[in-house]
Design an enzyme around this catalytic site. Sequence first.
Site, PDB file in Angstrom:
ATOM      1  CB  CYS A   1      27.164 -16.357 -10.435  1.00 51.61           C
ATOM      2  SG  CYS A   1      27.065 -14.279 -10.839  1.00 51.61           S
TER       3      CYS A   1
ATOM      4  CD  GLU B   1      25.810 -16.657  -2.812  1.00 47.31           C
ATOM      5  OE1 GLU B   1      24.669 -17.957  -2.855  1.00 47.31           O
ATOM      6  OE2 GLU B   1      26.843 -16.385  -3.234  1.00 47.31           O
TER       7      GLU B   1
ATOM      8  CG  HIS C   1      24.861 -14.763  -5.889  1.00 42.98           C
ATOM      9  ND1 HIS C   1      25.846 -14.652  -5.820  1.00 42.98           N
ATOM     10  CD2 HIS C   1      24.620 -14.015  -7.142  1.00 42.98           C
ATOM     11  CE1 HIS C   1      26.954 -14.457  -6.682  1.00 42.98           C
ATOM     12  NE2 HIS C   1      25.903 -13.802  -7.377  1.00 42.98           N
TER      13      HIS C   1
END
Lengths: 188, 315
Positions: free
Chosen positions: A75, A164, A162
């Site tokens: 990001c 994660e 993202h």
Amino acid sequence: MVIDNGGQWTHREWRVLRDLGAESEIVPNTTPLENIKADGLVLSGGSPRVGLNAEAMGKCGEYIDKSGVPVIGICAGHQFMAAHLGGKAGPSKVPEFGKTLVSIDDEDDLFKGLPPTIVAWESHNDEVTELPPDFVPLAHSDNCAIQAMKHKTKPLYGLQFHPEVEHTDNGYEMFQAFIDVCQAHKKE
Amino acid sequence: MFDAEKFIDQQVKKVRDEVEGRAIIAASGGVDSTVCAAIVSRAIGDRLLAVYVDTGFMRKGETANVDKMLGRLGVNHMVVDASDEYFDALKGVTDPERKRKVIGEKFIRVFEREAKKFDAGYLVQGTIAPDWIESGGGLRDTIKSHHNVGGLPADMHLKLVEPLRDLYKDEVRKVARALKIEVAEKQPFPGPALAIRVMGEPTRESVAIVREACAVTEDEIEKAAAAGEMKLPWQYFAVLLPVRSVGVQGDIRAYGFTIAVRAVDSVDAMSAVYSKIPHDVLERISTRITNTMKEKVNRVVYDITDKPPATIEWE
């Protein structure tokens, strides 16, 4: 090492790396380069607009240029990497929040064996608008042309979405692929 | 992967080394603080006192249930009724951040009072990762001030002990299962409780409306899940909106408030998708709320937003 740029999911990045058995630590982005002792770096996402504000990104530029280990920007980290290396980042025409379909155009190391389209979780107002020299795009979504990028020869990666976040498909596999890149790089 | 047994051993040892003398723990009856109470009580035994504060914003039957549960857990504990203080402190307060800060500070003042009586120098809290992440600080934006982090007054006298700081809810549940804690699977409930499920000023009256609506929502969803009609969501509740709308109840014009039902699936609260609850279940919730609360509520809506862009709670 996870470089903290103030993102909501920085700690998640640490957690996924730890879950995968990698020794991992979160450090502020103002940490002096000589204290960065890692086999790979994750440049985290940040608070609003931080990716376009070089000052708020601390020493991330130095880490990219001089750490000598594989780096993945996520990001804001991805946007900063692009701008720092001669590309461009700016406000998104259509910002994306939450669930987004991302199409993988080139598997490369990071997306090896993954389906051509995945559900990814997003949270961005800005994006990479122009790739830096010697970078290739790896994935896109309807509203964002550069969801992922990679340097042609160096182990430098950027992801707009993202991996994660729990709701992103195959996120753990992407982190495992990055760990594999780091291990291969260490052996060289 | 995360090893719960190892984590418990490490934390018991750490607390034993760290805490001198006595400590109190802020106990809500939820999974985070109950796990914390079990770990710290294993480390320091009777030198720990669990303090449960009835803020007046608790769910139906909650205070009595938690009191019994803490008794079964075998931890030294007490219940403090501070509801008058809380309603007074929140008089006229409508801003969500202000609410959270007022409630956070009030908690600390109550804990300081009880700590003094118990002669404790430490406050144990069940703070977990999303609490301090979302509370912000430094580069990180403040999404919402969690009462146990962003609401802490600067002049606090107690030393904080937070064994679960780096864990997310799914990991806390693993620890809870390893400790055989009965609330291991209980749905999350925010510290400021129903005060942040009332949009606008939390008064005894507005809190009573949302308390009843939450009870109906929980009951219908739990019944449907037990009957195999749906999977139990990660979190499910009702919110009272300050919006009034026109209705017709028994050939008479009605002009009542709106209840929003929210249910989400998540793992760690850092991202969430709204639950695809069967329409039949939603309809039962809607009918029961509007029939039993017809004086107050004549409209029910379902929240279909993921996180991000929304958060799980409304405030």
